[in-house]
Structure formats: C-alpha cells, structure tokens
Design an enzyme around this catalytic site. Structure first.
Site, short mmCIF file in Angstrom:
data_model
loop_
_atom_site.label_atom_id
_atom_site.label_comp_id
_atom_site.label_asym_id
_atom_site.label_seq_id
_atom_site.Cartn_x
_atom_site.Cartn_y
_atom_site.Cartn_z
N ARG A 1 -7.67 -0.83 17.27
CA ARG A 1 -8.12 -0.59 15.90
C ARG A 1 -9.08 -1.73 15.56
O ARG A 1 -10.10 -1.87 16.22
CB ARG A 1 -6.93 -0.48 14.94
CG ARG A 1 -7.28 0.23 13.63
CD ARG A 1 -6.10 0.37 12.70
NE ARG A 1 -5.66 -0.92 12.14
CZ ARG A 1 -4.69 -1.04 11.25
NH1 ARG A 1 -4.02 0.02 10.84
NH2 ARG A 1 -4.36 -2.23 10.78
N LYS B 1 0.82 -1.22 0.00
CA LYS B 1 0.00 0.00 0.00
C LYS B 1 0.85 1.27 0.00
O LYS B 1 0.41 2.30 -0.50
CB LYS B 1 -0.96 0.01 1.18
CG LYS B 1 -0.30 0.11 2.55
CD LYS B 1 -1.36 0.12 3.66
CE LYS B 1 -0.71 0.27 5.03
NZ LYS B 1 -1.72 0.30 6.11
#
Length: 374
Positions: free
Chosen positions: A143, A48
């Site tokens: 998260r 990414k």
C-alpha cells in the site's frame, strides 16, 4: 446490551440504530494501553471507524491513548474542536491539494512522497511553524510507503538537514490492510533495523517508530515486538473487540478479554413463510451480481428495515440471537431466516447484530442510521 430489545418502547428509539457503549471502549483501550505499555509502546487511537465521532476520540484518550489519528482531516478537525489535547495524527498520505488544510489541523502526518514533503515544508515555512512527519516504509503489503529503503533513508536525511519546516519524527509501516501480509517477527525486526539506520544517519533518536495497526498486536501478545518500536495505530482492535478478523485469522485468543462497544439494531417489518429458492428465470440482483441460492424448502423469513446502503456487505453482520440466519440483502432490506430461532418473533420486534469493522465504517457515516450512546 441484550440479545434483543423487546422491552423498549417504540418511541424511545428510531431504527435502524447504532448503539455505542462508551464505557466498553474506554475499558478496551485501557487493556490494550496497559499491555502495550509493558513493551514501551504508546497507542494512537484511530477514530475513522466511527466517522471521527468526538466521543470516540474522548474515550480513546480516557483509556490511555497518547495520540488520536484518522485518515480524514474532517474527522481530526472534529476531535480538535472537541478539545482533544493529545497530538493529532494524519494516517493517510496527504494529498498535495490538502497540505494547507492539514497544517491547520494535524500535528503529525505519515508520508511517502518527496514532492509532498517539499510542499508541506514550504507551506510550514510560510506560516512560521514546523510540522512533524513520519516516513512510511512498505515492507511488502504494497500500500503506502517507500519500497526502496535506500530512498527512504536518503529522504530522511534530506528532511532532517534541508527542510527546516519539517521535523523528522519517525518511521513507520503498515501491514495487513491491502496485501494481507502478517506483522511477523522478521517484518517488525526489519522496521526496527531501518529506524536504527535512519538514526545513525541523522545522529539522533527518532521520537516514533510506528509498527502498524491492530494486526501488529500479534507481536505484542506473542512477545516478539522489538524494543525499538514504540507506537501502534489501533482502531479495529479496541473499537470492534474480539470479533475483528485479526483475532480469527491469527487465533489471538488474548483478544477475547476485550468487549464489543458497538451494536446494530433493526426492526422487523415483514414476517412470512416463503420458498427459499427464487421462483422464475434468474438473472442478476440489484447490485448487478449473479448469486447462488440453495433450496431448503419453505422457511419462515423476516424482513428488516435496513440494507446494504447502511452497512455494506451482509457478511460483516453477526446476529446476536440464536437461530437467526442472514440470507441476503438489497439496498434497503435485509432478509433473515427465523425458522429455527428460540422463542417467538413478531412484527415490530428488534433484532440485534454485532459488527465487523467494515460494517461499523459504513454505519457510522450513514445519515439513515440513528446513533445512540449508552
């Protein structure tokens, strides 16, 4: 790449430019693959940071990565179109709206929501296929992931016994990305124990126990990674090298054996002696923020033709040339102090920067930054 590129002809490159030394990334991955391999751990190469560039996926595989992962399906699609043959891993919990698309692209996905798992199962059954899932445990970084481990175990049993469109491939965790929680020995042991508990409930071994991202190299290099953990999702470590904050925060000197595959170059468009403190009544800058300034008298400054619109936060740039100081930036300009540099500098010269992770994340996606492989 050298400190500067003064010998290049102006027509050779367009600036600002992001340069990618592919051999350096391959070597970084080989080093980490070898080190992780000593502990029975495979690497999932996370692409990414480079906007899913196919070349990055190819170089991860060339260096020994056993999987390729990203948080964006379009990036995994580029890897698939480029002929990458290792399994493709979706590392962001899937949206309900993208389940069908994900099944076209990803072989494995990280999951934490039963309703999404049910949707993937139904879609897979309609197609007559199966899809591998890794259930994520939130061990305190807050998260993604199941916070209640009993809920995770119950979901694992349900996936195993009641969702024939899914294959329970493993369990995993993420640390350090939001809550700054370190992958300490107790956290890694907790994940290993969770995996063993799930295996006991389903009556077989899991294919993957995914122990986190680059920060989890701490457990590899310091020798406390449990043998049960057999996969890490690495992006920042091999892509950025020893400049990544994990090396700084954790004093992981072993990272220094890695190289820096990416660099940023920008052209000097103005060079003048100016006051170091703004002249006039101060308000906010172009980003709407109040800034602090320091009066250092008159200083020689250069303007570079790039700005926050290209790389994000100026703190994520590291000048290569001795004496260059980053002063500030607006959307399209970067101000550097060159009063104390070695040698001369002139209009049209090129200044080189090493990059932290977030800068590369922005630069690789910017249409205004040219990309070159070397």
């Amino acid at each position: 790449m050298g400190i500067e590129s003064e010998n290049r002809l102006m027509e050779e490159y367009k600036y600002p430019a992001l340069f990618y030394d592919r051999a350096k990334l391959v070597n970084n991955v080989r080093i980490l693959s070898s080190k992780c391999g000593e502990h029975g751990i495979d690497i999932a190469g996370i692409i990414k940071a480079t906007n899913g560039a196919a070349a990055t996926a190819e170089d991860f595989v060339a260096g020994g990565a056993k999987l390729i992962g990203s948080s964006r399906l379009e990036q995994l699609a580029r890897a698939k179109a480029a002929g990458i043959r290792v399994p493709l891993l979706m590392i962001r919990v899937p949206m309900l709206s993208e389940v069908s698309e994900m099944l076209n692209i990803a072989d494995i996905s990280l999951n934490s929501e039963p309703v999404v798992l049910e949707a993937i199962n139904e879609a897979a059954l309609k197609r007559g296929i199966t899809h591998k899932v890794i259930l994520m445990a939130d061990l305190g970084d807050l998260r993604e992931g199941f916070f209640d481990m009993e809920e995770l175990i119950e979901t694992a049993v349900k996936v195993e016994n009641e969702m024939p469109g899914l294959v329970l491939a493993g369990v995993g965790t993420n640390l350090g990305c939001y809550g700054s929680v370190m992958p300490t020995e107790d956290k890694m042991s907790a994940l290993a124990e969770l995996a063993e508990h799930v295996e006991s409930e389903i009556g077989r071994e899991l294919e993957y126990v995914s122990g986190g991202a680059t920060s989890s190299l701490l457990g590899v290099y310091n020798g406390y990674m449990p043998g049960k953990i057999n996969m890490l999702r690495l992006g920042a470590g091999p892509i950025i090298g020893p400049l990544e904050d994990v090396r700084v925060c954790y004093n992981l000197e072993a990272m220094d054996e890695l190289d820096t595959p990416f660099s940023l170059e920008a052209e000097v468009i103005e060079l003048k002696v100016k006051a170091s403190y703004p002249q006039g009544r101060l308000g906010v800058d172009a980003a709407g923020k109040k800034r602090k300034y320091f009066d250092r008298g008159m200083r020689r400054r250069a303007l570079l033709a790039m700005g926050r619109a290209d790389y994000g936060d100026i703190d994520n740039l590291i000048p290569d040339r001795k004496g260059v100081e980053l002063v500030g930036a607006s959307g399209d300009h970067t101000i550097i102090d060159v009063e104390d540099i070695d040698g001369n500098i002139k209009i049209g010269d090129i200044v080189t920067f090493r990059l932290k992770y977030d800068a590369l994340l922005n630069l690789s996606a910017s249409e205004n930054v040219k990309k070159y492989e070397i």
